[in-house]
Design a protein around this motif. Structure first.
Motif, PDB file in Angstrom:
ATOM      1  N   ALA A  84      -2.844 -72.450 -13.319  1.00  0.00           N
ATOM      2  CA  ALA A  84      -2.925 -71.900 -11.967  1.00  0.00           C
ATOM      3  C   ALA A  84      -3.630 -72.874 -11.022  1.00  0.00           C
ATOM      4  CB  ALA A  84      -3.658 -70.557 -11.992  1.00  0.00           C
ATOM      5  N   PHE A  89       1.295 -55.629 -14.479  1.00  0.00           N
ATOM      6  CA  PHE A  89       1.622 -57.054 -14.445  1.00  0.00           C
ATOM      7  C   PHE A  89       3.034 -57.312 -14.958  1.00  0.00           C
ATOM      8  CE2 PHE A  89      -2.819 -57.549 -13.659  1.00  0.00           C
ATOM      9  CZ  PHE A  89      -2.948 -58.773 -13.032  1.00  0.00           C
ATOM     10  N   ASN A 123       3.500 -66.679 -14.696  1.00  0.00           N
ATOM     11  CA  ASN A 123       2.685 -67.132 -15.830  1.00  0.00           C
ATOM     12  C   ASN A 123       1.575 -66.147 -16.178  1.00  0.00           C
ATOM     13  OD1 ASN A 123       3.179 -70.225 -16.742  1.00  0.00           O
ATOM     14  ND2 ASN A 123       3.823 -69.930 -14.630  1.00  0.00           N
ATOM     15  N   ALA A 124       1.170 -65.317 -15.206  1.00  0.00           N
ATOM     16  CA  ALA A 124       0.079 -64.367 -15.458  1.00  0.00           C
ATOM     17  C   ALA A 124       0.502 -63.208 -16.341  1.00  0.00           C
ATOM     18  CB  ALA A 124      -0.467 -63.827 -14.135  1.00  0.00           C
ATOM     19  N   THR A 141       2.612 -68.342 -23.470  1.00  0.00           N
ATOM     20  CA  THR A 141       1.811 -69.065 -22.469  1.00  0.00           C
ATOM     21  C   THR A 141       1.930 -70.571 -22.649  1.00  0.00           C
ATOM     22  OG1 THR A 141       0.231 -67.221 -22.380  1.00  0.00           O
ATOM     23  CG2 THR A 141      -0.503 -69.337 -21.519  1.00  0.00           C
ATOM     24  N   MET A 157      -0.435 -63.792 -20.046  1.00  0.00           N
ATOM     25  CA  MET A 157      -1.893 -63.841 -20.168  1.00  0.00           C
ATOM     26  C   MET A 157      -2.504 -62.442 -20.095  1.00  0.00           C
ATOM     27  SD  MET A 157      -4.898 -63.595 -18.187  1.00  0.00           S
ATOM     28  CE  MET A 157      -4.253 -63.791 -16.531  1.00  0.00           C
ATOM     29  N   MET A 158      -2.019 -61.609 -19.164  1.00  0.00           N
ATOM     30  CA  MET A 158      -2.581 -60.269 -19.017  1.00  0.00           C
ATOM     31  C   MET A 158      -2.213 -59.373 -20.195  1.00  0.00           C
ATOM     32  SD  MET A 158      -4.597 -60.009 -16.551  1.00  0.00           S
ATOM     33  CE  MET A 158      -4.781 -58.245 -16.759  1.00  0.00           C
ATOM     34  N   ILE A 166       2.604 -68.617 -10.394  1.00  0.00           N
ATOM     35  CA  ILE A 166       1.343 -68.107 -10.945  1.00  0.00           C
ATOM     36  C   ILE A 166       1.506 -66.665 -11.409  1.00  0.00           C
ATOM     37  CG2 ILE A 166      -1.018 -67.461 -10.335  1.00  0.00           C
ATOM     38  CD1 ILE A 166      -1.183 -69.966  -8.636  1.00  0.00           C
ATOM     39  N   TRP A 167       2.201 -65.839 -10.621  1.00  0.00           N
ATOM     40  CA  TRP A 167       2.437 -64.455 -11.016  1.00  0.00           C
ATOM     41  C   TRP A 167       3.248 -64.386 -12.309  1.00  0.00           C
ATOM     42  CZ3 TRP A 167       0.685 -59.778 -10.240  1.00  0.00           C
ATOM     43  CH2 TRP A 167      -0.009 -59.478  -9.058  1.00  0.00           C
ATOM     44  N   PHE A 210      -3.909 -70.553 -18.889  1.00  0.00           N
ATOM     45  CA  PHE A 210      -3.383 -70.003 -17.637  1.00  0.00           C
ATOM     46  C   PHE A 210      -4.217 -70.436 -16.435  1.00  0.00           C
ATOM     47  CE2 PHE A 210      -4.045 -66.640 -14.469  1.00  0.00           C
ATOM     48  CZ  PHE A 210      -2.795 -66.657 -13.871  1.00  0.00           C
TER      49      PHE A 210
END
Length: 340
Positions: free
Chosen positions: A57, A106, A76-77, A294, A80-81, A73-74, A53
């Motif tokens: 980013a 998120f 894809n986050a 991801t 990851m979160m 980016i949001w 990630f």
């Protein structure tokens, strides 16, 4: 019951009578070689997910215009979160409420940002309205309107777009608020995971979250059905599939496993009581699933912009050559080809 039969039954472990999750050192002490290898593998997968990630980013920040990269980016986050918070919950079982709260924030932002990306990929709000202004919007779509085929089609205007955006914004705003309330009540013993009693706050908070989630998913689904043909060349269908996969796994899978733990289908295995073992298993599954999400997101979002980047570089090269000819040719024509 016969006292003799009662005497032959093994005593019930007191851990199985409680809902309290164990401490970290109790989990680590109970791990065998297979458990240690599983913990190491899942932690490594979480680390790889985080690194993938961050690399993505950084690439988005450098290569994509600012009005696009922050949305991507949001989006894809989210995976990851969820993976990161699940890893913390796996290592520290008593932090489940706090990790769930962070992941819910998120996830709510993921749903809202994905809808904004659909509008942004069409050129923004003005371009979206001018492109689809003559189109009738079909609102009989899932999750809760798919059976209502009699619902009329509506015009697409600023008010309609505002209502659809409001459908996801309420989720992005109210879900974290309700999850924060759940954490506060949990510290006071009024919120118990898996408790379906009407006298407990757990059922009412979960019911409210479910209604908000369905409303947000409906708003995204309506907009996606409208723009999917227009954005077909941008891999919007697989992107939407991955987005739905993330939401379903983090919501429906978690709810089903928690219900199984509450009903006793997922039994107690010391040092984990049934409900804590259900959360423990769900966190391990989410780490592996979000790792795959991801990787797939990197392929989907990276491939498109690699091609766009090459196109932009080719256009800039052609422009530079044309500008050079504009400045060179007049002097060559004025001096003549054989002038000294």
């Amino acid at each position: 019951m016969d006292p003799q039969e009662n005497a032959t039954q093994p005593p019930v472990n007191p851990i199985c009578r409680t809902r309290d999750a164990p401490y970290s050192y109790e989990i680590l002490q109970s791990l065998d070689t297979t458990g240690i290898l599983l913990f190491a593998m899942l932690t490594l997968m979480t680390l790889v997910t985080l690194l993938v990630f961050l690399e993505e980013a950084y690439y988005m920040y450098r290569k994509i215009p600012s009005h696009k990269y922050y949305l991507i980016i949001w989006i894809n986050a989210g995976a990851m979160m969820i993976s990161t918070t699940s890893c913390f919950g796996m290592w520290i079982p008593r932090s489940t409420m706090f990790t769930d709260f962070t992941a819910s924030v998120f996830l709510a932002m993921l749903v809202h940002k994905f809808q904004l990306m659909l509008v942004n990929e069409c050129g923004g709000r003005k371009e979206f309205l001018s492109k689809f202004g003559d189109t009738k919007l079909k609102i009989s779509t899932g999750p809760f309107c798919c059976c209502c085929l009699c619902l009329p089609h509506t015009d697409i205007n600023r008010r309609t777009l505002f209502i659809l955006k409001l459908g996801t914004f309420q989720f992005a705003f109210l879900r974290p608020v309700l999850m924060f309330l759940a954490v506060v009540l949990w510290t006071n013993g009024n919120f118990v995971i898996g408790n379906s009693s009407l006298n407990n706050a757990t059922m009412w908070i979960n019911f409210a979250i479910a209604i908000m989630t369905i409303t947000a998913l409906w708003a995204v689904g309506v907009l996606f059905n409208l723009v999917k043909n227009t954005l077909n060349d941008q891999n919007i269908v697989p992107k939407f599939a991955v987005y739905q996969f993330t939401v379903i796994l983090s919501q429906l899978q978690t709810a089903v496993i928690n219900v199984l733990g509450t009903m006793g289908i997922i039994g107690c295995v010391p040092p984990l009581p049934g409900s804590s073992r259900a959360s423990y298993m769900n966190q391990q599954l989410l780490i592996m699933e979000m790792f795959l999400v991801t990787v797939v997101c990197r392929v989907l979002y990276r491939r498109r912009y690699d091609e766009g980047e090459n196109l932009i570089e080719n256009l800039e090269t052609n422009d530079n050559l044309q500008n050079s000819m504009v400045y060179v040719n007049p002097k060559a024509l004025e001096d003549g080809p054989y002038s000294t």
